[in-house]
Design a protein around this motif. Structure first.
Motif, PDB file in Angstrom:
ATOM      1  N   THR A  36     -44.826 -78.197   1.696  1.00 38.36           N
ATOM      2  CA  THR A  36     -44.177 -79.427   0.640  1.00 38.36           C
ATOM      3  C   THR A  36     -44.553 -78.793  -0.887  1.00 38.36           C
ATOM      4  O   THR A  36     -44.810 -77.910  -1.015  1.00 38.36           O
ATOM      5  CB  THR A  36     -45.961 -80.085   0.343  1.00 38.36           C
ATOM      6  OG1 THR A  36     -46.894 -79.414   0.132  1.00 38.36           O
ATOM      7  CG2 THR A  36     -46.025 -80.713   2.241  1.00 38.36           C
ATOM      8  N   ASN A  43     -46.382 -79.217  -2.889  1.00 35.01           N
ATOM      9  CA  ASN A  43     -47.536 -78.878  -3.749  1.00 35.01           C
ATOM     10  C   ASN A  43     -47.872 -78.294  -3.990  1.00 35.01           C
ATOM     11  O   ASN A  43     -48.742 -77.482  -4.459  1.00 35.01           O
ATOM     12  CB  ASN A  43     -48.402 -80.562  -3.668  1.00 35.01           C
ATOM     13  CG  ASN A  43     -49.072 -81.806  -4.515  1.00 35.01           C
ATOM     14  OD1 ASN A  43     -47.804 -81.678  -5.684  1.00 35.01           O
ATOM     15  ND2 ASN A  43     -48.518 -82.875  -3.964  1.00 35.01           N
ATOM     16  N   LYS A  54     -46.127 -75.370  -5.468  1.00 33.78           N
ATOM     17  CA  LYS A  54     -45.985 -74.789  -6.412  1.00 33.78           C
ATOM     18  C   LYS A  54     -46.525 -73.400  -6.778  1.00 33.78           C
ATOM     19  O   LYS A  54     -46.535 -72.708  -7.787  1.00 33.78           O
ATOM     20  CB  LYS A  54     -46.723 -76.500  -7.607  1.00 33.78           C
ATOM     21  CG  LYS A  54     -46.528 -77.441  -7.579  1.00 33.78           C
ATOM     22  CD  LYS A  54     -47.346 -78.179  -7.932  1.00 33.78           C
ATOM     23  CE  LYS A  54     -47.093 -79.802  -7.822  1.00 33.78           C
ATOM     24  NZ  LYS A  54     -48.395 -80.614  -8.242  1.00 33.78           N
ATOM     25  N   ILE A  84     -50.898 -80.595   8.009  1.00 35.44           N
ATOM     26  CA  ILE A  84     -51.407 -81.313   7.915  1.00 35.44           C
ATOM     27  C   ILE A  84     -50.562 -82.874   8.312  1.00 35.44           C
ATOM     28  O   ILE A  84     -50.726 -83.844   8.728  1.00 35.44           O
ATOM     29  CB  ILE A  84     -51.339 -81.975   6.119  1.00 35.44           C
ATOM     30  CG1 ILE A  84     -49.290 -81.962   5.933  1.00 35.44           C
ATOM     31  CG2 ILE A  84     -51.928 -81.190   5.335  1.00 35.44           C
ATOM     32  CD1 ILE A  84     -49.073 -82.129   4.532  1.00 35.44           C
ATOM     33  N   GLN A 110     -56.047 -80.481   8.515  1.00 34.55           N
ATOM     34  CA  GLN A 110     -56.576 -81.031   6.322  1.00 34.55           C
ATOM     35  C   GLN A 110     -58.268 -81.567   7.129  1.00 34.55           C
ATOM     36  O   GLN A 110     -58.438 -81.732   6.206  1.00 34.55           O
ATOM     37  CB  GLN A 110     -55.558 -82.168   5.694  1.00 34.55           C
ATOM     38  CG  GLN A 110     -55.672 -83.270   5.963  1.00 34.55           C
ATOM     39  CD  GLN A 110     -54.389 -83.505   7.007  1.00 34.55           C
ATOM     40  OE1 GLN A 110     -54.317 -83.188   7.796  1.00 34.55           O
ATOM     41  NE2 GLN A 110     -53.947 -84.588   6.430  1.00 34.55           N
ATOM     42  N   PHE A 111     -58.146 -82.728   7.780  1.00 32.22           N
ATOM     43  CA  PHE A 111     -58.872 -83.047   8.392  1.00 32.22           C
ATOM     44  C   PHE A 111     -60.708 -82.378   8.821  1.00 32.22           C
ATOM     45  O   PHE A 111     -61.919 -83.430   9.022  1.00 32.22           O
ATOM     46  CB  PHE A 111     -59.245 -83.947   8.630  1.00 32.22           C
ATOM     47  CG  PHE A 111     -58.495 -85.008   8.296  1.00 32.22           C
ATOM     48  CD1 PHE A 111     -58.662 -86.069   6.968  1.00 32.22           C
ATOM     49  CD2 PHE A 111     -57.411 -85.370   8.593  1.00 32.22           C
ATOM     50  CE1 PHE A 111     -57.395 -86.669   6.694  1.00 32.22           C
ATOM     51  CE2 PHE A 111     -56.260 -86.272   7.779  1.00 32.22           C
ATOM     52  CZ  PHE A 111     -56.507 -86.804   6.780  1.00 32.22           C
ATOM     53  N   SER A 144     -60.085 -83.192   1.349  1.00 34.49           N
ATOM     54  CA  SER A 144     -58.422 -83.105   2.686  1.00 34.49           C
ATOM     55  C   SER A 144     -57.433 -82.624   2.500  1.00 34.49           C
ATOM     56  O   SER A 144     -56.503 -83.645   3.171  1.00 34.49           O
ATOM     57  CB  SER A 144     -59.290 -84.182   3.500  1.00 34.49           C
ATOM     58  OG  SER A 144     -60.174 -83.950   3.880  1.00 34.49           O
ATOM     59  N   LYS A 145     -57.352 -81.759   0.954  1.00 34.08           N
ATOM     60  CA  LYS A 145     -55.236 -81.701   0.586  1.00 34.08           C
ATOM     61  C   LYS A 145     -55.034 -80.578   0.341  1.00 34.08           C
ATOM     62  O   LYS A 145     -56.271 -79.747   0.202  1.00 34.08           O
ATOM     63  CB  LYS A 145     -55.302 -82.779  -0.775  1.00 34.08           C
ATOM     64  CG  LYS A 145     -55.579 -84.585  -0.365  1.00 34.08           C
ATOM     65  CD  LYS A 145     -54.112 -85.155  -1.454  1.00 34.08           C
ATOM     66  CE  LYS A 145     -54.640 -86.416  -1.167  1.00 34.08           C
ATOM     67  NZ  LYS A 145     -53.583 -87.675   0.174  1.00 34.08           N
ATOM     68  N   ILE A 146     -54.219 -79.645   0.750  1.00 31.14           N
ATOM     69  CA  ILE A 146     -53.745 -79.195   0.135  1.00 31.14           C
ATOM     70  C   ILE A 146     -52.673 -78.445  -0.850  1.00 31.14           C
ATOM     71  O   ILE A 146     -52.624 -80.112  -0.977  1.00 31.14           O
ATOM     72  CB  ILE A 146     -52.169 -78.312   1.756  1.00 31.14           C
ATOM     73  CG1 ILE A 146     -50.876 -78.956   1.439  1.00 31.14           C
ATOM     74  CG2 ILE A 146     -53.371 -77.864   2.879  1.00 31.14           C
ATOM     75  CD1 ILE A 146     -50.031 -78.540   0.813  1.00 31.14           C
ATOM     76  N   PRO A 147     -52.904 -77.904  -1.743  1.00 31.11           N
ATOM     77  CA  PRO A 147     -53.279 -76.277  -1.566  1.00 31.11           C
ATOM     78  C   PRO A 147     -54.707 -76.128  -1.927  1.00 31.11           C
ATOM     79  O   PRO A 147     -54.956 -76.999  -2.969  1.00 31.11           O
ATOM     80  CB  PRO A 147     -52.274 -75.861  -2.349  1.00 31.11           C
ATOM     81  CG  PRO A 147     -52.225 -76.569  -3.360  1.00 31.11           C
ATOM     82  CD  PRO A 147     -51.905 -79.155  -2.970  1.00 31.11           C
ATOM     83  N   GLU A 163     -56.353 -78.845  -5.861  1.00 29.94           N
ATOM     84  CA  GLU A 163     -55.436 -79.560  -6.744  1.00 29.94           C
ATOM     85  C   GLU A 163     -55.024 -78.481  -7.491  1.00 29.94           C
ATOM     86  O   GLU A 163     -55.172 -77.616  -8.279  1.00 29.94           O
ATOM     87  CB  GLU A 163     -56.669 -80.367  -7.994  1.00 29.94           C
ATOM     88  CG  GLU A 163     -56.941 -81.337  -7.672  1.00 29.94           C
ATOM     89  CD  GLU A 163     -56.171 -82.702  -7.423  1.00 29.94           C
ATOM     90  OE1 GLU A 163     -55.459 -82.913  -7.944  1.00 29.94           O
ATOM     91  OE2 GLU A 163     -56.070 -83.233  -6.550  1.00 29.94           O
ATOM     92  N   SER A 164     -53.672 -78.887  -7.114  1.00 30.79           N
ATOM     93  CA  SER A 164     -52.703 -77.783  -7.400  1.00 30.79           C
ATOM     94  C   SER A 164     -52.256 -77.413  -9.579  1.00 30.79           C
ATOM     95  O   SER A 164     -52.578 -76.368  -9.703  1.00 30.79           O
ATOM     96  CB  SER A 164     -51.019 -78.222  -7.458  1.00 30.79           C
ATOM     97  OG  SER A 164     -51.094 -79.162  -7.342  1.00 30.79           O
ATOM     98  N   MET A 166     -48.558 -83.810 -12.243  1.00 32.35           N
ATOM     99  CA  MET A 166     -49.333 -84.666 -12.044  1.00 32.35           C
ATOM    100  C   MET A 166     -49.624 -85.930 -11.740  1.00 32.35           C
ATOM    101  O   MET A 166     -50.138 -86.350 -10.135  1.00 32.35           O
ATOM    102  CB  MET A 166     -50.724 -83.582 -12.307  1.00 32.35           C
ATOM    103  CG  MET A 166     -50.599 -82.516 -12.162  1.00 32.35           C
ATOM    104  SD  MET A 166     -50.485 -81.507 -10.387  1.00 32.35           S
ATOM    105  CE  MET A 166     -52.450 -82.086  -9.261  1.00 32.35           C
TER     106      MET A 166
HETATM  107  N1  LIG Z   1     -53.056 -84.195  -5.863  1.00 32.53           N
HETATM  108  C1  LIG Z   1     -52.991 -82.813  -5.472  1.00 32.53           C
HETATM  109  C2  LIG Z   1     -52.090 -83.669  -4.110  1.00 32.53           C
HETATM  110  C3  LIG Z   1     -52.169 -82.787  -3.162  1.00 32.53           C
HETATM  111  C4  LIG Z   1     -51.334 -83.541  -1.473  1.00 32.53           C
HETATM  112  O1  LIG Z   1     -50.814 -84.572  -1.865  1.00 32.53           O
HETATM  113  N2  LIG Z   1     -51.351 -82.724  -0.125  1.00 32.53           N
HETATM  114  C5  LIG Z   1     -50.486 -82.794   0.451  1.00 32.53           C
HETATM  115  C6  LIG Z   1     -49.356 -82.838   0.249  1.00 32.53           C
HETATM  116  S1  LIG Z   1     -48.621 -82.422  -0.507  1.00 32.53           S
HETATM  117  C7  LIG Z   1     -51.837 -83.124   1.524  1.00 32.53           C
HETATM  118  O2  LIG Z   1     -52.362 -81.956   1.751  1.00 32.53           O
HETATM  119  N3  LIG Z   1     -51.651 -84.327   2.495  1.00 32.53           N
HETATM  120  C8  LIG Z   1     -52.563 -84.575   3.470  1.00 32.53           C
HETATM  121  C9  LIG Z   1     -53.631 -85.822   3.693  1.00 32.53           C
HETATM  122  O3  LIG Z   1     -53.440 -86.138   2.452  1.00 32.53           O
HETATM  123  O4  LIG Z   1     -53.954 -86.229   4.799  1.00 32.53           O
HETATM  124  C10 LIG Z   1     -52.502 -81.552  -5.873  1.00 32.53           C
HETATM  125  O5  LIG Z   1     -51.881 -81.765  -6.498  1.00 32.53           O
HETATM  126  O6  LIG Z   1     -53.455 -80.310  -5.581  1.00 32.53           O
END
Ligand SMILES: N[C@@H](CCC(=O)N[C@@H](CS)C(=O)NCC(=O)O)C(=O)O
Length: 208
Positions: free
Chosen positions: A9, A11, A14, A33, A38-39, A50-53, A66-67, A98
């Motif tokens: 994705t 993010n 980056k 994801i 992620q969970f 629960s987010k990448i990266p 947090e990217s 961001m």
């Molecule tokens: N603010 C976070 C946003 C990260 C984000 O939104 N990641 C998404 C993929 S681009 C994700 O992991 N989504 C899975 C989910 O929310 O369940 C960052 O910049 O790291």
């Protein structure tokens, strides 16, 4: 060695682009994801939302989520793309990415690309906001070579993968001359080409 937990994705890209730019050794661990990986408890331990990266810097025994925070960490570690003299300017453009550019274009992806026809309000709202973002970035880049000034920085690295989804946006990147100039210049960088294709070796950066 850096371990990068990611998905394909903007993010995610980056960080692979940054790691290529600073020529750090890294290994990618894919987080699926779309299937809820992620969970999982194990992942939540390193990613509270629960987010990448996420990265683990095994040498320094550090985990960062947090990217934007990851970009700053890698820039400070490597001493690249985050000049001391321009820090405030870089922070502004990185934080705008961001807090505004990424989240708004992300909503545009949801309504316009993934779920068209589900909400006229959502489609129109995020189309308009995305158009505004293109215009605002174009205005900035008509006065400045890169987002935060004369140098390519983590603000550009954070913003580029979002604009690289321009085919999904249907706004017409080519109409925005200064944004296109910036986009083409970054698209040519070897590290960007490599980092962009970090999960799919055949993936190429879309032309404007
Ligand atoms: N603010 C976070 C946003 C990260 C984000 O939104 N990641 C998404 C993929 S681009 C994700 O992991 N989504 C899975 C989910 O929310 O369940 C960052 O910049 O790291």
């Amino acid at each position: 060695m850096i371990e990068l937990f990611s998905a394909n994705t903007p993010n995610g890209k980056k960080i692979s682009i940054m790691l290529e730019e600073i020529a750090y050794e890294y290994k990618v661990t894919k987080v699926d994801i779309n299937n809820g990986e992620q969970f999982k408890e194990q992942f939540k331990k390193i990613s509270p939302f629960s987010k990448i990266p996420v990265i683990i810097d095994h040498k320094n025994n550090k985990t960062i989520f947090e990217s934007g925070a990851i970009l700053i960490y890698l820039a400070e570690q490597s001493g690249k793309f985050y000049n001391e003299k321009d820090k405030t300017e870089i922070n502004q453009w990185l934080m705008a990415q961001m807090g505004y550019v990424g989240p708004m274009l992300g909503q545009h992806h949801q309504f316009h690309h993934y779920n068209p026809g589900k909400s006229k309000f959502g489609e129109e709202r995020y189309f308009k906001i995305s158009e505004r973002i293109y215009q605002e970035l174009d205005e900035r880049l008509s006065k400045s070579k890169f987002l935060s000034g004369d140098d390519y920085t983590i603000a550009d690295i954070g913003t580029f993968p979002w604009i690289a989804r321009h085919e999904w946006h249907d706004i017409g990147l080519a109409k925005y001359k200064s944004l296109t100039r910036w986009y083409n210049e970054i698209s040519k960088r070897e590290a960007v080409i490599k980092g962009f294709a970090f999960m799919d070796k055949n993936e190429v950066i879309p032309k404007p």
